[in-house]
Design a protein around this motif. Structure first.
Motif, PDB file in Angstrom:
ATOM      1  N   VAL A   1       0.810  -1.223   0.000  1.00  0.00           N
ATOM      2  CA  VAL A   1       0.000   0.000   0.000  1.00  0.00           C
ATOM      3  C   VAL A   1       0.840   1.268   0.000  1.00  0.00           C
ATOM      4  N   VAL A   2       2.114   1.152   0.411  1.00  0.00           N
ATOM      5  CA  VAL A   2       2.957   2.342   0.462  1.00  0.00           C
ATOM      6  C   VAL A   2       4.412   1.926   0.320  1.00  0.00           C
ATOM      7  N   GLU A   3       5.202   2.788  -0.283  1.00  0.00           N
ATOM      8  CA  GLU A   3       6.647   2.583  -0.386  1.00  0.00           C
ATOM      9  C   GLU A   3       7.321   3.559   0.559  1.00  0.00           C
ATOM     10  N   VAL A   4       8.157   3.032   1.463  1.00  0.00           N
ATOM     11  CA  VAL A   4       8.805   3.875   2.466  1.00  0.00           C
ATOM     12  C   VAL A   4      10.316   3.702   2.396  1.00  0.00           C
ATOM     13  N   GLU A   5      11.011   4.738   2.813  1.00  0.00           N
ATOM     14  CA  GLU A   5      12.472   4.693   2.883  1.00  0.00           C
ATOM     15  C   GLU A   5      12.894   4.741   4.339  1.00  0.00           C
ATOM     16  N   THR A   6      13.655   3.740   4.752  1.00  0.00           N
ATOM     17  CA  THR A   6      14.207   3.703   6.094  1.00  0.00           C
ATOM     18  C   THR A   6      15.664   4.115   6.037  1.00  0.00           C
ATOM     19  N   ALA A   7      16.327   4.025   7.155  1.00  0.00           N
ATOM     20  CA  ALA A   7      17.755   4.325   7.180  1.00  0.00           C
ATOM     21  C   ALA A   7      18.559   3.257   6.456  1.00  0.00           C
ATOM     22  N   LYS A   8      17.915   2.157   6.057  1.00  0.00           N
ATOM     23  CA  LYS A   8      18.624   1.060   5.415  1.00  0.00           C
ATOM     24  C   LYS A   8      18.272   0.885   3.948  1.00  0.00           C
ATOM     25  N   ALA A   9      16.991   1.041   3.614  1.00  0.00           N
ATOM     26  CA  ALA A   9      16.587   0.724   2.244  1.00  0.00           C
ATOM     27  C   ALA A   9      15.207   1.294   1.973  1.00  0.00           C
ATOM     28  N   VAL A  10      14.785   1.169   0.704  1.00  0.00           N
ATOM     29  CA  VAL A  10      13.433   1.512   0.300  1.00  0.00           C
ATOM     30  C   VAL A  10      12.643   0.217   0.184  1.00  0.00           C
TER      31      VAL A  10
ATOM     32  N   ALA B   1      21.505   8.170   7.675  1.00  0.00           N
ATOM     33  CA  ALA B   1      22.129   7.028   8.344  1.00  0.00           C
ATOM     34  C   ALA B   1      23.610   6.924   7.988  1.00  0.00           C
ATOM     35  N   VAL B   2      23.927   7.175   6.716  1.00  0.00           N
ATOM     36  CA  VAL B   2      25.335   7.137   6.297  1.00  0.00           C
ATOM     37  C   VAL B   2      26.131   8.233   7.002  1.00  0.00           C
ATOM     38  N   ALA B   3      25.551   9.435   7.079  1.00  0.00           N
ATOM     39  CA  ALA B   3      26.246  10.547   7.740  1.00  0.00           C
ATOM     40  C   ALA B   3      26.534  10.223   9.200  1.00  0.00           C
ATOM     41  N   GLU B   4      25.554   9.652   9.878  1.00  0.00           N
ATOM     42  CA  GLU B   4      25.742   9.319  11.286  1.00  0.00           C
ATOM     43  C   GLU B   4      26.800   8.239  11.468  1.00  0.00           C
ATOM     44  N   LYS B   5      26.785   7.245  10.574  1.00  0.00           N
ATOM     45  CA  LYS B   5      27.743   6.149  10.684  1.00  0.00           C
ATOM     46  C   LYS B   5      29.173   6.616  10.415  1.00  0.00           C
ATOM     47  N   LEU B   6      29.353   7.475   9.411  1.00  0.00           N
ATOM     48  CA  LEU B   6      30.684   7.982   9.100  1.00  0.00           C
ATOM     49  C   LEU B   6      31.212   8.864  10.228  1.00  0.00           C
ATOM     50  N   ALA B   7      30.330   9.690  10.801  1.00  0.00           N
ATOM     51  CA  ALA B   7      30.755  10.539  11.911  1.00  0.00           C
ATOM     52  C   ALA B   7      31.163   9.694  13.111  1.00  0.00           C
ATOM     53  N   ARG B   8      30.411   8.633  13.357  1.00  0.00           N
ATOM     54  CA  ARG B   8      30.756   7.745  14.472  1.00  0.00           C
ATOM     55  C   ARG B   8      32.085   7.042  14.224  1.00  0.00           C
ATOM     56  N   SER B   9      32.322   6.646  12.981  1.00  0.00           N
ATOM     57  CA  SER B   9      33.586   5.997  12.644  1.00  0.00           C
ATOM     58  C   SER B   9      34.764   6.915  12.929  1.00  0.00           C
ATOM     59  N   ARG B  10      34.629   8.181  12.527  1.00  0.00           N
ATOM     60  CA  ARG B  10      35.710   9.146  12.765  1.00  0.00           C
ATOM     61  C   ARG B  10      35.931   9.393  14.258  1.00  0.00           C
TER      62      ARG B  10
END
Length: 462
Positions: free
Chosen positions: A38-47, A243-252
């Motif tokens: 019924v709906v297509e959603v985008e999460t921090a992982k995928a669509v 999600a990518v931004a948060e993960k990269l910042a955490r890595s640094r």
């Protein structure tokens, strides 16, 4: 009479607490079947497409394209039994249909599961001093409580109690984690949600104010302190990009990484690829350079298993992992994603090529599942497709290693004692210095380079 069923955003798995509406797949008044998306959603992982467990007529939709909803918030209401054409073709009786289907996402699929989720929502609502308002029966955009800062139901933890013994008005684990990472005490915040519920936006504003405390006045949030500039464009950091931004910042922040690199003559590797594809014929699996590099990486990790690891900072331990779940960086319209090839060490070169091709196509179309984007133990990053020679990439937290591959270009090279034009590639290896020293990192990269220059080395290593 028709029974109106409310379908809420289900638990999408992998610890996800919210999703952004990409597009609606049904209209109000449309008849839907059981398990129809019924709906297509985008999460921090995928669509992903979200199927509805009820068959009937859609009476309302909640949220517009671009709205972010928390798990447990209403998506649609369906009048079950309102149209004979909506009955299940399998011949199930009405009682069975009322229980919903068994083929929906995590946390949904049977009426019992729905009841348990609703019971948790009600319990948490009571604990934080408010009851969740009943959803309106007409279609309309999501309220602010269901926006980017909306929360999913989870009982408040005892360590977040008010000084007077009452619980803190926050129910989202994501909000708690962000507050903890930013060093904020949730007991000092005033929520802007219903009945004082603390939202993610409240935490972000408090963090901005804390960051700007050193400026004149001390209490002006950093974002508000800068005047608006005509023509500037602001892109929300949410969904996959957030999600990518948060993960990269955490890595640094957490990983003391280092990088070493070496040039290698890839002429023989390209010749081996051409020979393999010629032998496979038109009907065979096409072997890509990335697949050959993936095969080399698995062999190198077999020689240096300490690099297929992660650091458990809480326990102060290096965790060496038994299987190689190889991620590879893929650029898409929605941002950088890293699909994961499971058990790469057990796959042949042809199997690696087929799986990489499948995941790449899924990444381009936005069809990757959350499971296909998580659990990686090592990453292969081919930035040569952007026409650059080298890079010092950020590690994909919590992984301990990443092999970077630049473009393969014709360059002068000393070959068999004579200057010749060869196909040269720069290889870089970024690693977590906590899991190994420079000798191990250098040995890994040297083995990779030797296999690139002479693929027969790989045969000797098997």
């Amino acid at each position: 009479m028709a029974a109106v069923k409310e379908f809420t955003l289900p638990d999408l798995g992998e610890g996800l607490t919210e999703a952004e509406i990409v597009r609606w797949l049904v209209e109000v008044g449309e008849v839907v079947a059981v398990d129809q998306p019924v709906v297509e959603v985008e999460t921090a992982k995928a669509v992903v497409e979200v199927p509805c467990p009820y068959g009937g007529v859609v009476t309302a939709r909640y949220g517009a394209q671009g709205d972010t909803l928390a798990v447990g918030r209403p998506l649609v209401t369906v009048a079950v039994g309102a149209d004979p054409s909506a009955e299940q073709p399998s011949g199930k009786d009405t009682a069975a249909e009322d229980e919903g289907s068994g083929n929906v996402l995590v946390g949904y699929g049977t009426q019992a599961a729905v009841s348990r989720r609703r019971a948790r929502v009600r319990a948490v609502s009571a604990a934080v001093g408010h009851e969740t308002a009943a959803a309106p029966s007409t279609a309309g955009p999501a309220t602010s409580a269901a926006g980017p800062a909306a929360n999913t139901a989870e009982p408040p933890r005892g360590d977040l109690a008010h000084p007077d013994g009452g619980p803190v008005a926050v129910i989202s684990p994501l909000v708690r984690r962000i507050a903890r990472e930013k060093g904020l005490d949730l007991r000092t915040l005033t929520g802007s949600g219903p009945d004082g519920l603390i939202l993610r936006a409240d935490v972000d504003r408090a963090a901005s104010a804390l960051a700007g405390a050193g400026t004149e006045g001390g209490s002006v949030p950093a974002a508000a302190a800068r005047p608006a500039v005509d023509g500037e464009v602001r892109v929300p950091l949410r969904g996959i990009r957030g999600a990518v931004a948060e993960k990269l910042a955490r890595s640094r922040r957490e990983i003391p990484d280092a990088t070493c690199w070496v040039d290698a003559d890839a002429t023989a590797l390209l010749a081996a690829r051409a020979a393999m594809n010629a032998a496979a014929g038109e009907a065979g699996t096409r072997i890509s350079v990335l697949a050959l590099l993936a095969r080399i990486v698995t062999a190198a990790l077999a020689r240096h298993p300490e690099l297929n690891a992660a650091v458990d900072t809480a326990r102060g331990e290096i965790v060496r992992l038994p299987a190689v779940h190889l991620g590879f960086a893929a650029q898409t319209d929605r941002g950088l994603v890293v699909p994961v090839v499971r058990d790469a060490q057990a796959r042949t070169t042809a199997e690696l090529a087929a799986e990489i091709a499948r995941l790449t196509e899924a990444a381009r179309t936005g069809a990757l599942t959350p499971a296909e984007l998580t659990g990686g133990t090592f990453t292969l990053n081919n930035y040569g497709v952007f026409g650059v020679d080298g890079s010092t990439p950020i590690l994909n937290h919590p992984e301990a290693g990443m092999l970077g591959v630049g473009r393969i270009a014709a360059k002068p090279w000393v070959h068999q004692g004579e200057l010749a034009v060869r196909q040269v590639v720069q290889l870089s290896f970024t690693f977590d210095h906590r899991v190994c020293d420079g000798g191990t990192a250098g040995g890994f990269l040297r083995f990779v380079a030797d296999c690139v220059q002479d693929p027969a080395v790989l045969l000797a290593a098997v």
